[in-house]
Design a protein around this motif. Structure first.
Motif, PDB file in Angstrom:
ATOM      1  N   THR A   5       0.840  -1.200   0.000  1.00 25.45           N
ATOM      2  CA  THR A   5       0.000   0.000   0.000  1.00 25.45           C
ATOM      3  C   THR A   5       0.873   1.248   0.000  1.00 25.45           C
ATOM      4  OG1 THR A   5      -1.757  -1.133   1.217  1.00 25.45           O
ATOM      5  CG2 THR A   5      -1.807   1.254   1.238  1.00 25.45           C
ATOM      6  N   ILE A   6       0.525   2.196  -0.845  1.00 26.28           N
ATOM      7  CA  ILE A   6       1.169   3.514  -0.877  1.00 26.28           C
ATOM      8  C   ILE A   6       0.165   4.522  -0.335  1.00 26.28           C
ATOM      9  CG2 ILE A   6       2.255   5.284  -2.304  1.00 26.28           C
ATOM     10  CD1 ILE A   6       3.757   2.610  -2.327  1.00 26.28           C
ATOM     11  N   ILE A   7       0.553   5.242   0.705  1.00 30.14           N
ATOM     12  CA  ILE A   7      -0.297   6.299   1.252  1.00 30.14           C
ATOM     13  C   ILE A   7       0.459   7.612   1.107  1.00 30.14           C
ATOM     14  CG2 ILE A   7      -1.378   7.215   3.335  1.00 30.14           C
ATOM     15  CD1 ILE A   7      -1.921   4.348   4.183  1.00 30.14           C
ATOM     16  N   THR A   8      -0.174   8.570   0.460  1.00 27.70           N
ATOM     17  CA  THR A   8       0.545   9.811   0.166  1.00 27.70           C
ATOM     18  C   THR A   8      -0.302  11.050   0.389  1.00 27.70           C
ATOM     19  OG1 THR A   8       1.791  11.035  -1.526  1.00 27.70           O
ATOM     20  CG2 THR A   8      -0.032   9.663  -2.297  1.00 27.70           C
ATOM     21  N   ILE A  40      -3.419   5.247  -1.898  1.00 25.05           N
ATOM     22  CA  ILE A  40      -4.404   5.878  -1.011  1.00 25.05           C
ATOM     23  C   ILE A  40      -3.959   7.306  -0.685  1.00 25.05           C
ATOM     24  CG2 ILE A  40      -5.538   5.766   1.230  1.00 25.05           C
ATOM     25  CD1 ILE A  40      -5.103   2.726   1.167  1.00 25.05           C
ATOM     26  N   PRO A  41      -4.663   8.308  -1.200  1.00 26.88           N
ATOM     27  CA  PRO A  41      -4.365   9.680  -0.775  1.00 26.88           C
ATOM     28  C   PRO A  41      -4.738   9.874   0.692  1.00 26.88           C
ATOM     29  CG  PRO A  41      -5.722   9.627  -2.779  1.00 26.88           C
ATOM     30  CD  PRO A  41      -5.733   8.257  -2.195  1.00 26.88           C
ATOM     31  N   ALA A  42      -3.917  10.615   1.415  1.00 28.21           N
ATOM     32  CA  ALA A  42      -4.219  11.022   2.790  1.00 28.21           C
ATOM     33  C   ALA A  42      -4.010  12.532   2.829  1.00 28.21           C
ATOM     34  CB  ALA A  42      -3.321  10.314   3.794  1.00 28.21           C
ATOM     35  N   THR A  43      -5.091  13.270   2.788  1.00 27.53           N
ATOM     36  CA  THR A  43      -5.020  14.694   2.507  1.00 27.53           C
ATOM     37  C   THR A  43      -5.862  15.514   3.471  1.00 27.53           C
ATOM     38  OG1 THR A  43      -5.477  16.361   0.780  1.00 27.53           O
ATOM     39  CG2 THR A  43      -6.896  14.421   0.819  1.00 27.53           C
ATOM     40  N   GLY A  44      -5.526  16.781   3.560  1.00 25.72           N
ATOM     41  CA  GLY A  44      -6.372  17.710   4.294  1.00 25.72           C
ATOM     42  C   GLY A  44      -7.546  18.188   3.468  1.00 25.72           C
ATOM     43  N   ARG A  45      -7.564  17.856   2.196  1.00 26.91           N
ATOM     44  CA  ARG A  45      -8.657  18.286   1.311  1.00 26.91           C
ATOM     45  C   ARG A  45      -9.964  17.559   1.640  1.00 26.91           C
ATOM     46  NH1 ARG A  45      -6.692  19.075  -4.929  1.00 26.91           N
ATOM     47  NH2 ARG A  45      -4.674  20.089  -4.557  1.00 26.91           N
ATOM     48  N   ASN A  46     -11.059  18.135   1.168  1.00 19.09           N
ATOM     49  CA  ASN A  46     -12.342  17.448   1.234  1.00 19.09           C
ATOM     50  C   ASN A  46     -12.542  16.634  -0.046  1.00 19.09           C
ATOM     51  OD1 ASN A  46     -13.236  19.325  -0.769  1.00 19.09           O
ATOM     52  ND2 ASN A  46     -13.934  20.737   0.812  1.00 19.09           N
ATOM     53  N   LEU A  47     -13.698  15.987  -0.167  1.00 16.78           N
ATOM     54  CA  LEU A  47     -13.936  15.124  -1.317  1.00 16.78           C
ATOM     55  C   LEU A  47     -13.913  15.902  -2.620  1.00 16.78           C
ATOM     56  CD1 LEU A  47     -14.628  12.371  -2.524  1.00 16.78           C
ATOM     57  CD2 LEU A  47     -17.036  12.829  -1.988  1.00 16.78           C
ATOM     58  N   LEU A  48     -14.516  17.072  -2.640  1.00 18.21           N
ATOM     59  CA  LEU A  48     -14.505  17.875  -3.862  1.00 18.21           C
ATOM     60  C   LEU A  48     -13.088  18.273  -4.236  1.00 18.21           C
ATOM     61  CD1 LEU A  48     -16.335  19.128  -6.009  1.00 18.21           C
ATOM     62  CD2 LEU A  48     -16.535  21.170  -4.557  1.00 18.21           C
ATOM     63  N   GLY A  49     -12.264  18.590  -3.246  1.00 20.80           N
ATOM     64  CA  GLY A  49     -10.870  18.930  -3.516  1.00 20.80           C
ATOM     65  C   GLY A  49     -10.089  17.750  -4.050  1.00 20.80           C
ATOM     66  N   LEU A  50     -10.368  16.556  -3.526  1.00 19.93           N
ATOM     67  CA  LEU A  50      -9.714  15.353  -4.046  1.00 19.93           C
ATOM     68  C   LEU A  50     -10.055  15.153  -5.516  1.00 19.93           C
ATOM     69  CD1 LEU A  50      -8.165  12.640  -3.672  1.00 19.93           C
ATOM     70  CD2 LEU A  50     -10.370  11.631  -3.023  1.00 19.93           C
ATOM     71  N   LYS A  51     -11.303  15.383  -5.874  1.00 20.66           N
ATOM     72  CA  LYS A  51     -11.744  15.153  -7.251  1.00 20.66           C
ATOM     73  C   LYS A  51     -11.130  16.127  -8.245  1.00 20.66           C
ATOM     74  CE  LYS A  51     -16.043  12.771  -6.117  1.00 20.66           C
ATOM     75  NZ  LYS A  51     -17.524  12.794  -6.143  1.00 20.66           N
ATOM     76  N   GLU A  52     -10.482  17.183  -7.723  1.00 23.89           N
ATOM     77  CA  GLU A  52      -9.721  18.064  -8.604  1.00 23.89           C
ATOM     78  C   GLU A  52      -8.522  17.335  -9.214  1.00 23.89           C
ATOM     79  OE1 GLU A  52      -9.943  21.846  -9.311  1.00 23.89           O
ATOM     80  OE2 GLU A  52     -11.878  20.823  -9.235  1.00 23.89           O
ATOM     81  N   ILE A 221       4.589   5.450   3.232  1.00 26.83           N
ATOM     82  CA  ILE A 221       3.879   6.697   3.495  1.00 26.83           C
ATOM     83  C   ILE A 221       4.738   7.879   3.065  1.00 26.83           C
ATOM     84  CG2 ILE A 221       2.867   8.161   5.278  1.00 26.83           C
ATOM     85  CD1 ILE A 221       2.332   5.641   6.915  1.00 26.83           C
ATOM     86  N   PHE A 222       4.115   8.826   2.347  1.00 22.56           N
ATOM     87  CA  PHE A 222       4.792  10.048   1.902  1.00 22.56           C
ATOM     88  C   PHE A 222       4.148  11.265   2.557  1.00 22.56           C
ATOM     89  CE2 PHE A 222       5.549   7.058  -1.536  1.00 22.56           C
ATOM     90  CZ  PHE A 222       6.847   7.342  -1.952  1.00 22.56           C
ATOM     91  N   GLY A 223       4.966  12.222   3.020  1.00 24.43           N
ATOM     92  CA  GLY A 223       4.414  13.433   3.607  1.00 24.43           C
ATOM     93  C   GLY A 223       5.401  14.588   3.612  1.00 24.43           C
TER      94      GLY A 223
END
Length: 275
Positions: A5-8, A40-52, A221-223
């Motif tokens: 698994t890659i989490i970034t 797997i993205p791990a982001t501070g964005r919301n769902l709409l931001g992810l879909k960008e 994991i990337f951060g």
């Protein structure tokens, strides 16, 4: 080392300064998927931001959003875990900070809610142009954010605060940090991000790895930022980009090139895809 698994993180880690995925990075991610490695993205964005991130979405089933407040299964189009702020608690936090010079918005139902008086003055708060563009695209203007939250029947994913005066930021960090009923972190030099006290990327990664039955020692994991610290401290293989905060680089197992130079791709080629 076997990676399943890659989490970034996205901004300033996977994405460049124009909020794009480089061709090299996209190719490396596609090679991971051909090996049945989850991305797997791990982001501070919301769902709409992810879909960008349109090029990324096709490679992703699960995503950690709003700093771990939510985990979504995109294939099933459903939340599989949520740790939200109650409207009452969110209003209390917002009313505590409104006397200060700042702007704020909230994430709810996968989108952002702001006010026109804030959206027209983002640049005055030192927010970089690409983030201003994304915020205006992914925030809906409501008449009054606090009243919106007060009248909302369901929880709030995250509160975002932006400051033009960094002394005010540190003062409010101390004020909010002393409460004990919320989590406070940051992803930009001039912001604070508030979530449910149990919501952070580390808790979300740990929960999702268990859900997928993947040992953490098979997770990469990337951060780059403070809001990545909880996941970068997990017993996984952690990689910081060169532009990461010093504390993130000091705790990482490996430091790759910056987000401007496809650092995620370089690390994947070195440790996972072999090319």
């Amino acid at each position: 080392m076997e990676i399943k698994t890659i989490i970034t993180d996205l901004d300033h880690t996977l994405l460049d300064e124009k909020k794009r995925i480089s061709d090299r990075t996209l190719e490396a991610l596609k090679k991971c998927r051909t090996r049945n490695i989850e991305i797997i993205p791990a982001t501070g964005r919301n769902l709409l931001g992810l879909k960008e991130c349109r090029e990324l979405i096709s490679l992703v089933r699960y995503a950690i959003l709003a700093n771990g407040a939510e985990i979504i299964d995109l294939q099933e189009n459903k939340w599989i875990k949520r740790e939200l702020l109650s409207p009452l608690l969110a209003v209390d936090v917002l009313e505590e900070v409104t006397p200060y010079s700042l702007i704020y918005d909230v994430f709810a139902d996968g989108t952002g809610k702001s006010e026109s008086r804030f959206l027209t003055h983002l640049e005055d708060y030192g927010i970089e142009p690409e983030i201003c563009r994304m915020m205006r695209k992914t925030r809906q203007a409501v008449g009054d954010v606090i009243e919106y939250v007060r009248n909302k029947g369901t929880g709030i994913e995250k509160i975002n605060l932006y400051f033009s005066d960094l002394r005010a930021k540190e003062g409010i960090r101390m004020l909010l940090g002393s409460r004990g009923d919320i989590a406070v972190t940051s992803s930009l030099y001039n912001n604070l991000e508030i979530t449910n006290k149990r919501a952070n990327k580390g808790n979300a990664v740990r929960w999702l790895a268990a859900f997928l039955e993947i040992p953490l020692n098979q997770v990469m994991i990337f951060g780059d930022s403070e809001n990545d610290a909880t996941m970068m401290s997990l017993p996984a293989f952690t990689v910081a980009v060169e532009n990461a905060a010093t504390v993130i680089k000091e705790t990482a197992d490996y430091v790759t090139a910056s987000n401007r130079h496809a650092g995620v791709a370089l690390a994947l080629e070195k440790f996972v895809t072999g090319s």
